[in-house]
Design a protein around this motif. Structure first.
Motif, PDB file in Angstrom:
ATOM      1  N   ALA A  79     -36.110 -37.633 -19.166  1.00 27.73           N
ATOM      2  CA  ALA A  79     -36.806 -36.681 -18.261  1.00 27.73           C
ATOM      3  C   ALA A  79     -36.819 -35.274 -18.610  1.00 27.73           C
ATOM      4  CB  ALA A  79     -36.062 -36.860 -16.840  1.00 27.73           C
ATOM      5  N   ARG A  85     -31.820 -36.133 -10.939  1.00 26.98           N
ATOM      6  CA  ARG A  85     -32.592 -36.669  -9.842  1.00 26.98           C
ATOM      7  C   ARG A  85     -33.283 -37.894 -10.357  1.00 26.98           C
ATOM      8  NH1 ARG A  85     -33.701 -33.831  -5.040  1.00 26.98           N
ATOM      9  NH2 ARG A  85     -32.638 -31.841  -5.161  1.00 26.98           N
ATOM     10  N   ALA A  86     -33.909 -37.751 -11.746  1.00 25.68           N
ATOM     11  CA  ALA A  86     -34.404 -38.812 -12.251  1.00 25.68           C
ATOM     12  C   ALA A  86     -33.619 -39.946 -12.577  1.00 25.68           C
ATOM     13  CB  ALA A  86     -34.955 -38.208 -13.778  1.00 25.68           C
ATOM     14  N   GLU A  89     -33.568 -41.757  -9.392  1.00 22.45           N
ATOM     15  CA  GLU A  89     -34.491 -42.484  -8.793  1.00 22.45           C
ATOM     16  C   GLU A  89     -34.898 -43.964  -9.613  1.00 22.45           C
ATOM     17  OE1 GLU A  89     -36.793 -37.855  -8.690  1.00 22.45           O
ATOM     18  OE2 GLU A  89     -37.317 -39.297 -10.064  1.00 22.45           O
ATOM     19  N   HIS A 153     -41.624 -39.630 -12.772  1.00 18.64           N
ATOM     20  CA  HIS A 153     -40.948 -38.320 -12.662  1.00 18.64           C
ATOM     21  C   HIS A 153     -41.559 -37.152 -13.252  1.00 18.64           C
ATOM     22  CE1 HIS A 153     -37.179 -36.071 -11.895  1.00 18.64           C
ATOM     23  NE2 HIS A 153     -37.383 -35.492 -13.143  1.00 18.64           N
ATOM     24  N   ASN A 154     -41.993 -37.184 -14.676  1.00 18.11           N
ATOM     25  CA  ASN A 154     -42.413 -36.100 -15.481  1.00 18.11           C
ATOM     26  C   ASN A 154     -43.905 -35.842 -14.823  1.00 18.11           C
ATOM     27  OD1 ASN A 154     -40.078 -36.050 -17.120  1.00 18.11           O
ATOM     28  ND2 ASN A 154     -40.982 -37.268 -18.579  1.00 18.11           N
ATOM     29  N   PHE A 157     -43.123 -35.259 -10.056  1.00 20.51           N
ATOM     30  CA  PHE A 157     -42.090 -34.957  -9.555  1.00 20.51           C
ATOM     31  C   PHE A 157     -42.428 -33.487  -8.847  1.00 20.51           C
ATOM     32  CE2 PHE A 157     -38.196 -32.324  -9.105  1.00 20.51           C
ATOM     33  CZ  PHE A 157     -37.321 -33.101  -8.240  1.00 20.51           C
ATOM     34  N   SER A 171     -37.799 -36.129  -5.462  1.00 22.53           N
ATOM     35  CA  SER A 171     -37.479 -37.465  -5.686  1.00 22.53           C
ATOM     36  C   SER A 171     -37.847 -38.509  -4.704  1.00 22.53           C
ATOM     37  CB  SER A 171     -35.790 -37.509  -5.671  1.00 22.53           C
ATOM     38  OG  SER A 171     -35.359 -36.737  -6.772  1.00 22.53           O
ATOM     39  N   ILE A 174     -41.295 -39.683  -5.586  1.00 23.16           N
ATOM     40  CA  ILE A 174     -41.226 -40.616  -6.856  1.00 23.16           C
ATOM     41  C   ILE A 174     -40.824 -41.873  -6.178  1.00 23.16           C
ATOM     42  CG2 ILE A 174     -40.229 -40.968  -9.147  1.00 23.16           C
ATOM     43  CD1 ILE A 174     -41.920 -38.604  -8.911  1.00 23.16           C
TER      44      ILE A 174
END
Length: 537
Positions: A79, A85-86, A89, A153-154, A157, A171, A174
């Motif tokens: 991430a 957070r990733a 997720e 995510h990348n 987000f 999040s 995502i």
């Protein structure tokens, strides 16, 4: 593309670093619970056994939950922002995926050729992930889902939503995207994966009747499929089901130990199916050869560091038969080298089988001794001497082949990375360096700030990740990056630059430095946005 592959390989170290300690504790506790070695002290009804059994069960946590470990661990390295957070997720979306698979197969299992009424377990094609009965996709499934989540995510987000939808940003956004993406992914999984499993089942039938060649191909597949998790479908039916012998090789060997020990016939004649449990040979002797090759090819000033890495993970493989720590050290750095390992494994097991060695040699030295050498050595000691001699020979084969390939193709195995300088300090040096660091404020935050400044500031950073010791970055303008001496003055051990890819060699506290580094980047970005300064492209 190479930068992305290297970035992925570096991210794999996050979960892999857990394996060494877990493997050592599994090996020690298994040894302490073995009645063949410790006698009545290790009786299952005694307190000694019960205490070590608690430790043993805890030690296997990592290995019994490897898909979860990887699905959470990979976002740490992959991430580009908000890694914690990733991870959350990835975990929630991976569980959602498995619930989708569970429900699809509960309702329409027969449509997809899956008998979902059987209990999950080895050889069934089914597994339990966090209590969810699902397809056994091993680490490949976890890595696939983690990769999808990290991409989402990348990319999304920081998506701006209307004010009245603000609760769904970050999040939550995502998770929303991942929720709907997992529906078609789950349908594809139940459509494709069982067909792969059926193909492996047909292959097992062929291997069981192919003699020494079957043993060699079996051992090759058992290694080469480790990254996908499909190796479970190769060995499990042989060891625990009826493919080779009724009840499986493990149970059959244990039940007939006394009978075999009382016989004067060659072991191979008594139990030819025991050739499918020889893959502990590569775990012990192959691992030693590989580790020696890594050490021999490491740069002189890095050999001590490499030895510190190799000794515990090699002991884990040799004693406990847990090879993931060693194999994953080079699997994602150089997949062809892992393929060579698989080929040598097949040859080693085939030759061992042709020499008349059979039994239950699927684990490490503990299993070799406890359920083979100790109970059977009095009669079949010559067979086991041949086994050890073949193993020692293959230590040399592994060492020569790996060393030759590493040097000829300049493979960046541990200790061969393009570091500027790795210095080892005496105790006095360490105290002086620590004192100097405290005096100059050389904390994680200070080093992160100095590195960020020397890299041209937050606006010059494309993405950032780390491996075990390095901060890995992509910069937009390489001309803004300072010389290696500047980074060393800030506390780095060295600097590696290839095009726009930069590696700052930080040390084992790289994760702490990266956290501070990313926090500073986020603050810089927020300050620039507040001031109306456009981001650099």
């Amino acid at each position: 593309m190479m930068q992305k592959i290297q970035r992925f390989g570096g991210a794999m170290f996050t979960p892999v670093l857990l394996f060494a300690f877990a493997g050592i504790m599994a090996g020690i506790s298994t040894l302490c619970m073995n009645e063949q070695i410790l006698g009545s002290l290790a009786s299952p009804s005694g307190m000694w056994y019960q205490i070590w059994n608690i430790i043993n069960q805890g030690a296997w946590t990592v290995f019994n939950n490897m898909p979860l470990v990887f699905v959470i661990g990979l976002p740490v390295g992959l991430a580009k922002k908000q890694n914690a957070r990733a991870c959350l997720e990835a975990l929630v979306i991976y569980l959602t995926f498995n619930y989708f698979v569970n429900t699809i197969l509960t309702q329409w299992g027969t449509v997809f050729g899956v008998d979902f009424t059987v209990d999950a377990g080895s050889g069934t094609g089914l597994a339990s992930v966090a209590g969810i009965k699902t397809l056994d996709m091993g680490m490949l499934g976890a890595i696939m889902i983690a990769a999808i989540v990290v991409w989402l995510h990348n990319r999304y987000f920081d998506t701006k939503l209307p004010e009245f939808l603000g609760i769904f940003k970050g999040s939550t956004f995502i998770y929303i995207l991942g929720f709907f993406v997992m529906i078609p992914v789950a349908f594809l999984a139940v459509l494709i994966w069982p067909q792969i499993q059926h193909g492996i089942g047909a292959l097992q039938t062929f291997l069981a009747g192919a003699g020494p060649a079957g043993v060699g191909i079996y051992a090759f597949l058992n290694r080469i499929l480790i990254p996908t998790g499909l190796h479970h479908f190769v060995y499990s039916p042989f060891l625990y089901d009826n493919v080779a012998v009724q009840g499986g090789v493990v149970a059959y060997w244990t039940q007939h130990l006394a009978e075999f020990a009382a016989s004067g016939q060659p072991l191979k004649a008594l139990f030819p199916q025991g050739g499918f449990a020889l893959y502990g040979m590569e775990k012990i002797f192959g691992s030693i050869g590989i580790a020696l090759a890594f050490y021999a090819t490491a740069k002189k000033d890095r050999k001590k560091q490499v030895a510190g890495l190799l000794i515990p993970i090699t002991l884990t493989a040799v004693v406990a038969g847990v090879t993931e720590p060693l194999e994953f050290t080079f699997l994602f750095i150089c997949p062809p080298l892992f393929a060579v390992h698989a080929v040598l494994s097949g040859i080693l097991d085939m030759i061992t089988y042709m020499a008349g060695v059979v039994g239950n040699f699927a684990g490490g030295l503990i299993e070799f001794a406890a359920i083979n050498w100790i109970p059977m050595g009095g009669i079949y000691y010559m067979t086991y001497i041949k086994q050890v001699l073949i193993g020692i020979l293959f230590i040399g084969v592994y060492f020569f082949v790996f060393k030759t390939l590493i040097l000829n193709f300049d493979i960046k195995t541990p200790g061969r990375e393009e570091a500027e300088e790795v210095k080892f300090f005496s105790k006095a040096d360490y105290k002086e360096k620590k004192k100097s660091g405290e005096k100059n404020g050389n904390t994680y935050g200070q080093r992160a700030a100095d590195f960020l400044s020397s890299l041209g500031g937050g606006e010059n950073i494309g993405d950032v990740t780390n491996c075990a010791t390095r901060l890995r970055l992509t910069v937009k303008d390489i001309s803004l990056v300072q010389d290696a001496a500047v980074f060393k003055a800030a506390g780095a051990h060295g600097l590696v630059v290839k095009g726009n890819a930069v590696q700052v060699i930080v040390g084992m506290d790289v994760a702490n430095v990266r956290d501070e580094f990313e926090n500073m980047m986020a603050r810089d970005k927020g300050n620039n946005e507040a001031a109306g300064i456009p981001a650099k492209e």
